[in-house]
Design a protein around this motif. Structure first.
Motif, PDB file in Angstrom:
ATOM      1  N   MET A  85       0.888  -1.156   0.000  1.00  0.00           N
ATOM      2  CA  MET A  85       0.000   0.000   0.000  1.00  0.00           C
ATOM      3  C   MET A  85       0.927   1.207   0.000  1.00  0.00           C
ATOM      4  O   MET A  85       1.508   1.550   1.029  1.00  0.00           O
ATOM      5  N   THR A  86       1.117   1.802  -1.189  1.00  0.00           N
ATOM      6  CA  THR A  86       2.156   2.804  -1.326  1.00  0.00           C
ATOM      7  C   THR A  86       1.865   3.808  -2.425  1.00  0.00           C
ATOM      8  O   THR A  86       1.147   3.501  -3.373  1.00  0.00           O
ATOM      9  N   ALA A  87       2.463   4.970  -2.294  1.00  0.00           N
ATOM     10  CA  ALA A  87       2.447   5.965  -3.367  1.00  0.00           C
ATOM     11  C   ALA A  87       3.690   5.812  -4.231  1.00  0.00           C
ATOM     12  O   ALA A  87       3.827   6.463  -5.263  1.00  0.00           O
ATOM     13  N   ASN A  88       4.596   4.938  -3.817  1.00  0.00           N
ATOM     14  CA  ASN A  88       5.871   4.724  -4.511  1.00  0.00           C
ATOM     15  C   ASN A  88       5.856   3.427  -5.310  1.00  0.00           C
ATOM     16  O   ASN A  88       6.742   2.591  -5.174  1.00  0.00           O
ATOM     17  N   THR A  89       4.878   3.250  -6.178  1.00  0.00           N
ATOM     18  CA  THR A  89       4.751   1.987  -6.908  1.00  0.00           C
ATOM     19  C   THR A  89       5.941   1.696  -7.816  1.00  0.00           C
ATOM     20  O   THR A  89       6.216   0.535  -8.112  1.00  0.00           O
ATOM     21  N   LYS A  90       6.662   2.714  -8.241  1.00  0.00           N
ATOM     22  CA  LYS A  90       7.825   2.494  -9.106  1.00  0.00           C
ATOM     23  C   LYS A  90       8.968   1.804  -8.372  1.00  0.00           C
ATOM     24  O   LYS A  90       9.871   1.265  -9.003  1.00  0.00           O
ATOM     25  N   ARG A  91       8.943   1.800  -7.054  1.00  0.00           N
ATOM     26  CA  ARG A  91       9.995   1.157  -6.260  1.00  0.00           C
ATOM     27  C   ARG A  91       9.749  -0.339  -6.062  1.00  0.00           C
ATOM     28  O   ARG A  91      10.588  -1.037  -5.515  1.00  0.00           O
ATOM     29  N   ILE A  92       8.599  -0.824  -6.498  1.00  0.00           N
ATOM     30  CA  ILE A  92       8.293  -2.242  -6.340  1.00  0.00           C
ATOM     31  C   ILE A  92       8.974  -3.007  -7.467  1.00  0.00           C
ATOM     32  O   ILE A  92       8.795  -2.685  -8.633  1.00  0.00           O
ATOM     33  N   PRO A  93       9.756  -4.023  -7.126  1.00  0.00           N
ATOM     34  CA  PRO A  93      10.446  -4.786  -8.174  1.00  0.00           C
ATOM     35  C   PRO A  93       9.465  -5.589  -9.026  1.00  0.00           C
ATOM     36  O   PRO A  93       8.323  -5.819  -8.633  1.00  0.00           O
TER      37      PRO A  93
END
Length: 150
Positions: A85-93
Motif C-alpha cells: 500500500m504505497t504511493a511509490n509503486t515504481k519502487r516495487i520490483p
C-alpha cells in the motif's frame, strides 16, 4: 461488508493517521488488526510473534525505503500474504517481492475492500496464487486510463 471470513492483519505503515484510518476500515470489514509497525525491525518482530495472515506494507517506512525487504522476508520466511500500500509503486520490483498486489495511495475504501475480497477468494480456493493484482483507486484515474485496464 463482513464476509464471515476474518483475516489477522498486520499494518506496516509509518504515518500514524493512515495506519489508524486503515485499521478502522479493516476492523469495520470484520478483520482482526493484530498490530501496527512503523519500521522494518518492528514489523518483522511483530510478524514473527503474531503470525498474521495478511500484511499491508508501505514501501517507505520510518527507517527508510525498507518495505520491499520486509515483504520479501514476510513471504519467504513466514508465509504471510503481503499487499503493498504505497504511493511509490515504481519502487516495487518486477517480482513484487512476493507480494500479491498493490493498493496505490491515496487508497479508497472500495480499493481496500476489493483487495480483501481478492485475498479471501484465493484463500478459499486453496490453490497456489498464480498472479498479482494492482488495485487502482478509481478517483485517481482519468477517463483515458480506464482503457488500459484489462
Amino acid at each position: 461488508m463482513n464476509t464471515g471470513k476474518s483475516l489477522r492483519i498486520l499494518i506496516i505503515e509509518d504515518e500514524i493517521l493512515i495506519a489508524l484510518e486503515l485499521e478502522t476500515l479493516l476492523q469495520e470489514a470484520g478483520h482482526d488488526v493484530v498490530g501496527v509497525a512503523p519500521s522494518s525491525s518492528e514489523a518483522l518482530k511483530l510478524a514473527r510473534n503474531l503470525k498474521p495472515d495478511l500484511a499491508f506494507v508501505d514501501i517507505h517506512l520510518a527507517d527508510g525505503p525498507t518495505g520491499v525487504d520486509v515483504a520479501r522476508q514476510l513471504t519467504s520466511q513466514l508465509g504471510t500474504t503481503v499487499l503493498f500500500m504505497t504511493a511509490n509503486t515504481k519502487r516495487i520490483p518486477e517480482d513484487f517481492a512476493g507480494a500479491r498486489g498493490v493498493i496505490s495511495k491515496p487508497y479508497t475504501e472500495r480499493g481496500v475492500r476489493e483487495a480483501l475480497a481478492y485475498i479471501l477468494a484465493d484463500r478459499e480456493d486453496g490453490a497456489e496464487p498464480s498472479r498479482t493484482v494492482t488495485f487502482i483507486p478509481f478517483g485517481a484515474m482519468s477517463p483515458g486510463d480506464r482503457s488500459t485496464l484489462s
